[in-house]
Design an enzyme around this catalytic site. Structure first.
Site, PDB file in Angstrom:
ATOM      1  N   TYR A  93       0.826  -1.213   0.000  1.00 20.64           N
ATOM      2  CA  TYR A  93       0.000   0.000   0.000  1.00 20.64           C
ATOM      3  C   TYR A  93       0.862   1.266   0.000  1.00 20.64           C
ATOM      4  O   TYR A  93       0.486   2.285   0.593  1.00 20.64           O
ATOM      5  CB  TYR A  93      -0.941  -0.016   1.212  1.00 20.64           C
ATOM      6  CG  TYR A  93      -2.141  -0.944   1.047  1.00 20.64           C
ATOM      7  CD1 TYR A  93      -2.905  -0.948  -0.120  1.00 20.64           C
ATOM      8  CD2 TYR A  93      -2.539  -1.802   2.076  1.00 20.64           C
ATOM      9  CE1 TYR A  93      -4.014  -1.792  -0.266  1.00 20.64           C
ATOM     10  CE2 TYR A  93      -3.648  -2.647   1.936  1.00 20.64           C
ATOM     11  CZ  TYR A  93      -4.382  -2.633   0.752  1.00 20.64           C
ATOM     12  OH  TYR A  93      -5.482  -3.449   0.603  1.00 20.64           O
ATOM     13  N   PHE A 101      -6.580   7.294   6.417  1.00 16.61           N
ATOM     14  CA  PHE A 101      -7.011   5.968   6.865  1.00 16.61           C
ATOM     15  C   PHE A 101      -5.883   4.943   6.872  1.00 16.61           C
ATOM     16  O   PHE A 101      -6.097   3.790   7.229  1.00 16.61           O
ATOM     17  CB  PHE A 101      -8.192   5.463   6.022  1.00 16.61           C
ATOM     18  CG  PHE A 101      -7.887   5.354   4.538  1.00 16.61           C
ATOM     19  CD1 PHE A 101      -7.222   4.252   4.015  1.00 16.61           C
ATOM     20  CD2 PHE A 101      -8.270   6.360   3.672  1.00 16.61           C
ATOM     21  CE1 PHE A 101      -6.939   4.153   2.668  1.00 16.61           C
ATOM     22  CE2 PHE A 101      -7.999   6.275   2.306  1.00 16.61           C
ATOM     23  CZ  PHE A 101      -7.323   5.158   1.810  1.00 16.61           C
ATOM     24  N   ARG A 129     -11.135  -7.080 -11.367  1.00 18.99           N
ATOM     25  CA  ARG A 129     -11.552  -5.807 -10.762  1.00 18.99           C
ATOM     26  C   ARG A 129     -13.064  -5.614 -10.936  1.00 18.99           C
ATOM     27  O   ARG A 129     -13.747  -5.160 -10.026  1.00 18.99           O
ATOM     28  CB  ARG A 129     -10.801  -4.624 -11.396  1.00 18.99           C
ATOM     29  CG  ARG A 129      -9.376  -4.458 -10.924  1.00 18.99           C
ATOM     30  CD  ARG A 129      -9.248  -4.127  -9.459  1.00 18.99           C
ATOM     31  NE  ARG A 129      -9.670  -2.792  -9.091  1.00 18.99           N
ATOM     32  CZ  ARG A 129      -9.339  -2.185  -7.951  1.00 18.99           C
ATOM     33  NH1 ARG A 129      -8.555  -2.794  -7.066  1.00 18.99           N
ATOM     34  NH2 ARG A 129      -9.785  -1.000  -7.667  1.00 18.99           N
ATOM     35  N   THR A 135     -14.257   0.072  -4.815  1.00 17.50           N
ATOM     36  CA  THR A 135     -13.607   0.084  -3.497  1.00 17.50           C
ATOM     37  C   THR A 135     -14.614   0.320  -2.373  1.00 17.50           C
ATOM     38  O   THR A 135     -14.567  -0.329  -1.323  1.00 17.50           O
ATOM     39  CB  THR A 135     -12.533   1.197  -3.451  1.00 17.50           C
ATOM     40  OG1 THR A 135     -11.624   0.989  -4.523  1.00 17.50           O
ATOM     41  CG2 THR A 135     -11.805   1.222  -2.128  1.00 17.50           C
ATOM     42  N   ARG A 146     -17.782  -7.287  -3.588  1.00 19.10           N
ATOM     43  CA  ARG A 146     -17.977  -6.246  -2.573  1.00 19.10           C
ATOM     44  C   ARG A 146     -19.444  -5.811  -2.511  1.00 19.10           C
ATOM     45  O   ARG A 146     -19.965  -5.528  -1.434  1.00 19.10           O
ATOM     46  CB  ARG A 146     -17.060  -5.054  -2.873  1.00 19.10           C
ATOM     47  CG  ARG A 146     -15.590  -5.352  -2.546  1.00 19.10           C
ATOM     48  CD  ARG A 146     -14.662  -4.275  -3.081  1.00 19.10           C
ATOM     49  NE  ARG A 146     -13.292  -4.447  -2.615  1.00 19.10           N
ATOM     50  CZ  ARG A 146     -12.259  -3.760  -3.096  1.00 19.10           C
ATOM     51  NH1 ARG A 146     -12.426  -2.876  -4.061  1.00 19.10           N
ATOM     52  NH2 ARG A 146     -11.043  -3.958  -2.622  1.00 19.10           N
ATOM     53  N   GLU A 170       2.870  -6.784  -7.362  1.00 17.09           N
ATOM     54  CA  GLU A 170       2.242  -7.377  -6.179  1.00 17.09           C
ATOM     55  C   GLU A 170       2.505  -8.883  -6.101  1.00 17.09           C
ATOM     56  O   GLU A 170       2.758  -9.415  -5.019  1.00 17.09           O
ATOM     57  CB  GLU A 170       0.735  -7.092  -6.195  1.00 17.09           C
ATOM     58  CG  GLU A 170       0.434  -5.618  -5.969  1.00 17.09           C
ATOM     59  CD  GLU A 170      -1.050  -5.273  -5.897  1.00 17.09           C
ATOM     60  OE1 GLU A 170      -1.373  -4.135  -5.533  1.00 17.09           O
ATOM     61  OE2 GLU A 170      -1.895  -6.148  -6.206  1.00 17.09           O
TER      62      GLU A 170
HETATM   63  N1  LIG Z   1     -11.483   5.402   3.215  1.00 17.40           N
HETATM   64  C1  LIG Z   1     -10.925   4.223   3.075  1.00 17.40           C
HETATM   65  C2  LIG Z   1     -10.363   3.832   1.868  1.00 17.40           C
HETATM   66  C3  LIG Z   1      -9.765   2.624   1.795  1.00 17.40           C
HETATM   67  N2  LIG Z   1      -9.729   1.804   2.885  1.00 17.40           N
HETATM   68  C4  LIG Z   1      -9.090   0.521   2.843  1.00 17.40           C
HETATM   69  O1  LIG Z   1      -7.908   0.599   2.091  1.00 17.40           O
HETATM   70  C5  LIG Z   1      -7.899  -0.353   1.074  1.00 17.40           C
HETATM   71  C6  LIG Z   1      -7.061   0.109  -0.036  1.00 17.40           C
HETATM   72  O2  LIG Z   1      -7.666   1.217  -0.708  1.00 17.40           O
HETATM   73  P1  LIG Z   1      -7.621   1.281  -2.244  1.00 17.40           P
HETATM   74  O3  LIG Z   1      -6.372   0.660  -2.788  1.00 17.40           O
HETATM   75  O4  LIG Z   1      -7.961   2.685  -2.620  1.00 17.40           O
HETATM   76  O5  LIG Z   1      -8.868   0.378  -2.555  1.00 17.40           O
HETATM   77  P2  LIG Z   1      -8.896  -0.885  -3.443  1.00 17.40           P
HETATM   78  O6  LIG Z   1      -7.821  -0.856  -4.474  1.00 17.40           O
HETATM   79  O7  LIG Z   1     -10.301  -1.083  -3.911  1.00 17.40           O
HETATM   80  O8  LIG Z   1      -8.603  -1.981  -2.375  1.00 17.40           O
HETATM   81  P3  LIG Z   1      -7.397  -2.919  -2.366  1.00 17.40           P
HETATM   82  O9  LIG Z   1      -6.203  -2.132  -2.830  1.00 17.40           O
HETATM   83  O10 LIG Z   1      -7.316  -3.353  -0.943  1.00 17.40           O
HETATM   84  O11 LIG Z   1      -7.822  -3.961  -3.338  1.00 17.40           O
HETATM   85  C7  LIG Z   1      -9.346  -0.556   0.754  1.00 17.40           C
HETATM   86  O12 LIG Z   1      -9.651  -1.751   0.124  1.00 17.40           O
HETATM   87  C8  LIG Z   1      -9.939  -0.507   2.127  1.00 17.40           C
HETATM   88  O13 LIG Z   1      -9.759  -1.726   2.774  1.00 17.40           O
HETATM   89  C9  LIG Z   1     -10.284   2.212   4.042  1.00 17.40           C
HETATM   90  O14 LIG Z   1     -10.248   1.489   5.007  1.00 17.40           O
HETATM   91  N3  LIG Z   1     -10.861   3.419   4.121  1.00 17.40           N
HETATM   92  N1  LIG Z   2     -11.715   6.248   1.870  1.00 16.45           N
HETATM   93  C1  LIG Z   2     -11.302   5.104   2.400  1.00 16.45           C
HETATM   94  N2  LIG Z   2     -11.552   4.842   3.719  1.00 16.45           N
HETATM   95  C2  LIG Z   2     -11.138   3.698   4.272  1.00 16.45           C
HETATM   96  N3  LIG Z   2     -10.458   2.746   3.588  1.00 16.45           N
HETATM   97  C3  LIG Z   2     -10.189   2.948   2.284  1.00 16.45           C
HETATM   98  C4  LIG Z   2     -10.595   4.138   1.620  1.00 16.45           C
HETATM   99  N4  LIG Z   2     -10.179   4.083   0.339  1.00 16.45           N
HETATM  100  C5  LIG Z   2      -9.548   2.915   0.219  1.00 16.45           C
HETATM  101  N5  LIG Z   2      -9.550   2.245   1.364  1.00 16.45           N
HETATM  102  C6  LIG Z   2      -8.984   0.964   1.644  1.00 16.45           C
HETATM  103  O1  LIG Z   2      -7.785   0.837   0.968  1.00 16.45           O
HETATM  104  C7  LIG Z   2      -7.849  -0.233   0.053  1.00 16.45           C
HETATM  105  C8  LIG Z   2      -6.991   0.017  -1.104  1.00 16.45           C
HETATM  106  O2  LIG Z   2      -7.435   1.159  -1.774  1.00 16.45           O
HETATM  107  P1  LIG Z   2      -7.440   1.209  -3.355  1.00 16.45           P
HETATM  108  O3  LIG Z   2      -6.264   0.492  -3.837  1.00 16.45           O
HETATM  109  O4  LIG Z   2      -7.635   2.637  -3.742  1.00 16.45           O
HETATM  110  O5  LIG Z   2      -8.777   0.476  -3.755  1.00 16.45           O
HETATM  111  P2  LIG Z   2      -8.996  -1.030  -4.218  1.00 16.45           P
HETATM  112  O6  LIG Z   2      -8.932  -1.906  -2.999  1.00 16.45           O
HETATM  113  O7  LIG Z   2     -10.355  -1.033  -4.821  1.00 16.45           O
HETATM  114  O8  LIG Z   2      -7.906  -1.270  -5.174  1.00 16.45           O
HETATM  115  C9  LIG Z   2      -9.301  -0.388  -0.237  1.00 16.45           C
HETATM  116  O9  LIG Z   2      -9.672  -1.647  -0.681  1.00 16.45           O
HETATM  117  C10 LIG Z   2      -9.873  -0.116   1.117  1.00 16.45           C
HETATM  118  O10 LIG Z   2      -9.706  -1.264   1.947  1.00 16.45           O
HETATM  119 MG   LIG Z   3      -6.059  -0.886  -4.533  1.00 15.15          MG
END
Ligand SMILES: Nc1ccn([C@@H]2O[C@H](COP(=O)(O)OP(=O)(O)OP(=O)(O)O)[C@@H](O)[C@H]2O)c(=O)n1
Ligand SMILES: Nc1ncnc2c1ncn2[C@@H]1O[C@H](COP(=O)(O)OP(=O)(O)O)[C@@H](O)[C@H]1O
Ligand SMILES: [Mg+2]
Length: 194
Positions: A93, A101, A129, A135, A146, A170
């Protein structure tokens, strides 16, 4: 289709049953293997990382997630359960370090075991995806993982790589090369050839 299997099948049929033709046997069994290998199709070896997050594991959703990917026609090439380290997550990440967050995301992702998988297939990154959904579960369409199984963005059950380039990074971050298996599914002909 080689002539031998057709003759063999016709010999096994009961008297009075019309013999099957080579075309019918091909239809019944899928295209013959010599023509069914998908390795010639561009992009068929594309791979993506999918991870069932701690909430997905706790809620016993591992099977549902695997089922959706399998039934779509994608192929599992790596699978393990692990307690993820903060070091791995910091790299995974890296683009989110400055997000407010981020600390709670680290707590969430280390709160229990994760099931990490590598899936293979044509356009698997994009298709996965789509299958995972937005997300934010409130924006995720019904029918997506989701959209069907989660409510809040901070507990969205599953991760999937968001581009082919990110997927490669990854996969090498989460898996050793020796943990991934190159194999060809016997139904490739049915999945990739009309
Ligand atoms: N406001 C957000 C945004 C994101 N997340 C967490 O951060 C993860 C990573 O965010 P993001 O990469 O933006 O979402 P995704 O790509 O959809 O999720 P992931 O990368 O985990 O597949 C999110 O899945 C979510 O678990 C969160 O807790 N709160
Ligand atoms: N606004 C958010 N608040 C809390 N967690 C978030 C938020 N945006 C993203 N996340 C968390 O971070 C994860 C990774 O974010 P992102 O890579 O942008 O989305 P995704 O998981 O869809 O790839 C999300 O899956 C979610 O778990
Ligand atoms: Mg992501």
């Amino acid at each position: 289709m080689a002539a031998a299997p057709v003759c063999l099948l016709n010999r096994l049929l009961l008297p009075g049953v019309r013999p099957v033709s080579r075309v019918q046997l091909t239809w019944l069994c899928g295209r013959p293997r010599s023509h069914s290998t998908a390795s010639g199709i561009p992009g068929v070896k594309e791979r993506t990382l999918v991870a069932v997050k701690p909430d997905g594991v706790q809620r016993r959703l591992i099977g549902q997630i695997i089922k959706r990917l399998e039934q779509r026609g994608f192929q599992l090439v790596g699978l393990k359960m692990l307690q993820v380290s903060e070091e791995l997550l910091a790299q995974h990440y890296a683009s989110l370090h400055r997000k407010p967050f981020y600390p709670s995301l680290l707590r969430y992702m280390t709160s229990g075991p994760v099931v990490a998988m590598v899936w293979e297939g044509h356009n698997v990154v994009k298709s996965t995806r789509m299958l995972v959904g937005n997300t934010n579960p409130a924006e995720a369409a019904p029918g997506t993982l989701r959209g069907d199984f989660s409510v809040h963005v901070s507990r969205n059950i599953v991760h999937a790589s968001d581009s082919a380039e990110v997927a490669q990074k990854e996969i090498s971050l989460w898996f050793q090369r020796s943990e991934l298996i190159d194999w060809e599914c016997c139904d490739h002909g049915n999945i990739y050839h009309p």
